[in-house]
Write an enzyme that holds these catalytic residues in place. Structure first.
Site, PDB file in Angstrom:
ATOM      1  N   HIS A   1      58.200 -26.681  91.299  1.00 52.18           N
ATOM      2  CA  HIS A   1      58.299 -27.800  92.244  1.00 52.18           C
ATOM      3  C   HIS A   1      59.526 -27.680  93.126  1.00 52.18           C
ATOM      4  O   HIS A   1      60.542 -27.102  92.735  1.00 52.18           O
ATOM      5  CB  HIS A   1      58.391 -29.129  91.484  1.00 52.18           C
ATOM      6  CG  HIS A   1      57.206 -29.390  90.602  1.00 52.18           C
ATOM      7  ND1 HIS A   1      57.254 -30.234  89.526  1.00 52.18           N
ATOM      8  CD2 HIS A   1      55.945 -28.904  90.626  1.00 52.18           C
ATOM      9  CE1 HIS A   1      56.077 -30.254  88.935  1.00 52.18           C
ATOM     10  NE2 HIS A   1      55.260 -29.453  89.585  1.00 52.18           N
TER      11      HIS A   1
ATOM     12  N   LYS B   1      69.618 -29.320  92.107  1.00 54.00           N
ATOM     13  CA  LYS B   1      69.346 -29.838  90.759  1.00 54.00           C
ATOM     14  C   LYS B   1      70.349 -29.268  89.763  1.00 54.00           C
ATOM     15  O   LYS B   1      70.694 -28.088  89.820  1.00 54.00           O
ATOM     16  CB  LYS B   1      67.928 -29.450  90.317  1.00 54.00           C
ATOM     17  CG  LYS B   1      66.835 -30.048  91.193  1.00 54.00           C
ATOM     18  CD  LYS B   1      65.462 -29.545  90.831  1.00 54.00           C
ATOM     19  CE  LYS B   1      64.431 -30.101  91.822  1.00 54.00           C
ATOM     20  NZ  LYS B   1      63.092 -29.501  91.633  1.00 54.00           N
TER      21      LYS B   1
ATOM     22  N   ASP C   1      49.749 -28.964  88.708  1.00 55.17           N
ATOM     23  CA  ASP C   1      50.433 -27.666  88.580  1.00 55.17           C
ATOM     24  C   ASP C   1      49.437 -26.536  88.358  1.00 55.17           C
ATOM     25  O   ASP C   1      49.581 -25.441  88.893  1.00 55.17           O
ATOM     26  CB  ASP C   1      51.456 -27.717  87.441  1.00 55.17           C
ATOM     27  CG  ASP C   1      52.652 -28.595  87.794  1.00 55.17           C
ATOM     28  OD1 ASP C   1      53.425 -28.919  86.881  1.00 55.17           O
ATOM     29  OD2 ASP C   1      52.794 -28.964  88.987  1.00 55.17           O
TER      30      ASP C   1
HETATM   31  C1  LIG Z   1      59.924 -35.885  90.049  1.00 57.60           C
HETATM   32  C2  LIG Z   1      59.660 -37.360  89.996  1.00 57.60           C
HETATM   33  C3  LIG Z   1      58.441 -37.851  89.570  1.00 57.60           C
HETATM   34  N1  LIG Z   1      58.227 -39.194  89.534  1.00 57.60           N
HETATM   35  C4  LIG Z   1      56.945 -39.675  89.042  1.00 57.60           C
HETATM   36  C5  LIG Z   1      55.748 -39.113  89.792  1.00 57.60           C
HETATM   37  C6  LIG Z   1      54.688 -39.004  88.733  1.00 57.60           C
HETATM   38  O1  LIG Z   1      53.953 -40.218  88.673  1.00 57.60           O
HETATM   39  C7  LIG Z   1      55.450 -38.833  87.434  1.00 57.60           C
HETATM   40  C8  LIG Z   1      55.443 -37.397  86.919  1.00 57.60           C
HETATM   41  O2  LIG Z   1      55.844 -36.560  87.992  1.00 57.60           O
HETATM   42  P1  LIG Z   1      55.661 -34.999  87.863  1.00 57.60           P
HETATM   43  O3  LIG Z   1      54.339 -34.693  87.211  1.00 57.60           O
HETATM   44  O4  LIG Z   1      55.956 -34.381  89.217  1.00 57.60           O
HETATM   45  O5  LIG Z   1      56.834 -34.635  86.853  1.00 57.60           O
HETATM   46  P2  LIG Z   1      57.284 -33.137  86.453  1.00 57.60           P
HETATM   47  O6  LIG Z   1      56.105 -32.237  86.365  1.00 57.60           O
HETATM   48  O7  LIG Z   1      58.195 -33.266  85.299  1.00 57.60           O
HETATM   49  O8  LIG Z   1      58.104 -32.641  87.732  1.00 57.60           O
HETATM   50  C9  LIG Z   1      59.497 -32.365  87.672  1.00 57.60           C
HETATM   51  O9  LIG Z   1      59.656 -31.151  87.004  1.00 57.60           O
HETATM   52  C10 LIG Z   1      59.999 -30.021  87.781  1.00 57.60           C
HETATM   53  C11 LIG Z   1      60.343 -28.871  86.860  1.00 57.60           C
HETATM   54  C12 LIG Z   1      61.102 -30.297  88.730  1.00 57.60           C
HETATM   55  O10 LIG Z   1      62.006 -29.483  88.974  1.00 57.60           O
HETATM   56  C13 LIG Z   1      61.057 -31.548  89.463  1.00 57.60           C
HETATM   57  O11 LIG Z   1      62.306 -32.195  89.388  1.00 57.60           O
HETATM   58  C14 LIG Z   1      60.002 -32.485  89.094  1.00 57.60           C
HETATM   59  O12 LIG Z   1      58.967 -32.208  90.009  1.00 57.60           O
HETATM   60  O13 LIG Z   1      56.816 -39.222  87.712  1.00 57.60           O
HETATM   61  C15 LIG Z   1      59.187 -40.109  89.924  1.00 57.60           C
HETATM   62  O14 LIG Z   1      58.948 -41.346  89.910  1.00 57.60           O
HETATM   63  N2  LIG Z   1      60.386 -39.640  90.378  1.00 57.60           N
HETATM   64  C16 LIG Z   1      60.677 -38.295  90.424  1.00 57.60           C
HETATM   65  O15 LIG Z   1      61.805 -37.925  90.817  1.00 57.60           O
END
Ligand SMILES: Cc1cn([C@H]2C[C@H](O)[C@@H](COP(=O)(O)OP(=O)(O)O[C@H]3O[C@H](C)C(=O)[C@H](O)[C@H]3O)O2)c(=O)[nH]c1=O
Length: 183
Positions: free
Chosen positions: A62, A72, A170
């Site tokens: 991401h 980060k 993903d």
């Molecule tokens: C990133 C983020 C997500 N969200 C919400 C959006 C979705 O409803 C939920 C899960 O999001 P996501 O599936 O994108 O989470 P990860 O897969 O852990 O993504 C993260 O993991 C990878 C390794 C990264 O480097 C990024 O910081 C970030 O994208 O959290 C938020 O409310 N705020 C945020 O800053």
């Protein structure tokens, strides 16, 4: 705090001091003065925390596009991950290059990832928790995903693709040639 450059310019491993005694330990896990002494003067505005229940959970790759790109600072408070960083700046001499680093609660290490890099990790233990600071707020409009197994990048993950747990987002992310990148 010890600072170790990694194989991509600007990507650093940080090792804050940890003071142990018979009660346990104390550690300044972030100190702006220590960072400034290392030449790092980033302003973090948001802390994130995620738990991955299984070994083999892959989150990423991401990044957020400019003008909402994020630096980060990632660390693991429980368990361990193989962290992966990919240079996605088209003008960079290391464009498409990637590095990996094991980040573990036991190692007490951190990784600093500047803007211009895609970030992902796979958990190496169950119930792994990562906490990380970012230098811009979450912006869904600027949030982008890049395929973890893009052959033009060639990341060597420690598990077979089918053995890893990913979100649909993903698992179905576009390859590098189908994503808006950094100039
Ligand atoms: C990133 C983020 C997500 N969200 C919400 C959006 C979705 O409803 C939920 C899960 O999001 P996501 O599936 O994108 O989470 P990860 O897969 O852990 O993504 C993260 O993991 C990878 C390794 C990264 O480097 C990024 O910081 C970030 O994208 O959290 C938020 O409310 N705020 C945020 O800053």
């Amino acid at each position: 705090m010890e600072v170790r450059p990694l194989g991509l310019h600007g990507v650093l491993e940080l090792l804050p001091r940890k003071f142990g005694d018979d009660r346990g330990f104390f550690s300044e896990t972030y100190n702006a003065e220590r960072m400034a002494e290392a030449g790092i003067t980033l302003q973090f505005v948001q802390d994130n925390h995620s738990l991955s229940a299984a070994r083999g959970v892959l989150r990423g790759l991401h990044f957020q596009l400019p003008p909402r790109a994020q630096d980060k600072l990632v660390r693991v408070v429980k368990g361990s991950i193989l962290d992966v960083v990919v240079d996605i700046r088209k003008s960079s001499p290391t464009f498409r290059k990637w590095i990996s680093l094991e980040i573990a609660a036991k190692k007490w290490n951190q990784i600093l990832i500047p803007k211009g890099f895609a970030h992902g990790f796979v958990t190496l233990e169950e119930n792994t928790e990562i906490v990380y600071k970012v230098t811009d707020f979450y912006s869904p409009e600027h949030d982008r995903s890049l395929r973890f197994d893009d052959p033009s990048i060639g990341i060597e993950w420690p598990f077979e693709s089918a053995a890893m747990q990913l979100s649909d987002k993903d698992r179905n992310a576009p390859h590098l040639d189908g994503v808006d990148l950094f100039p």
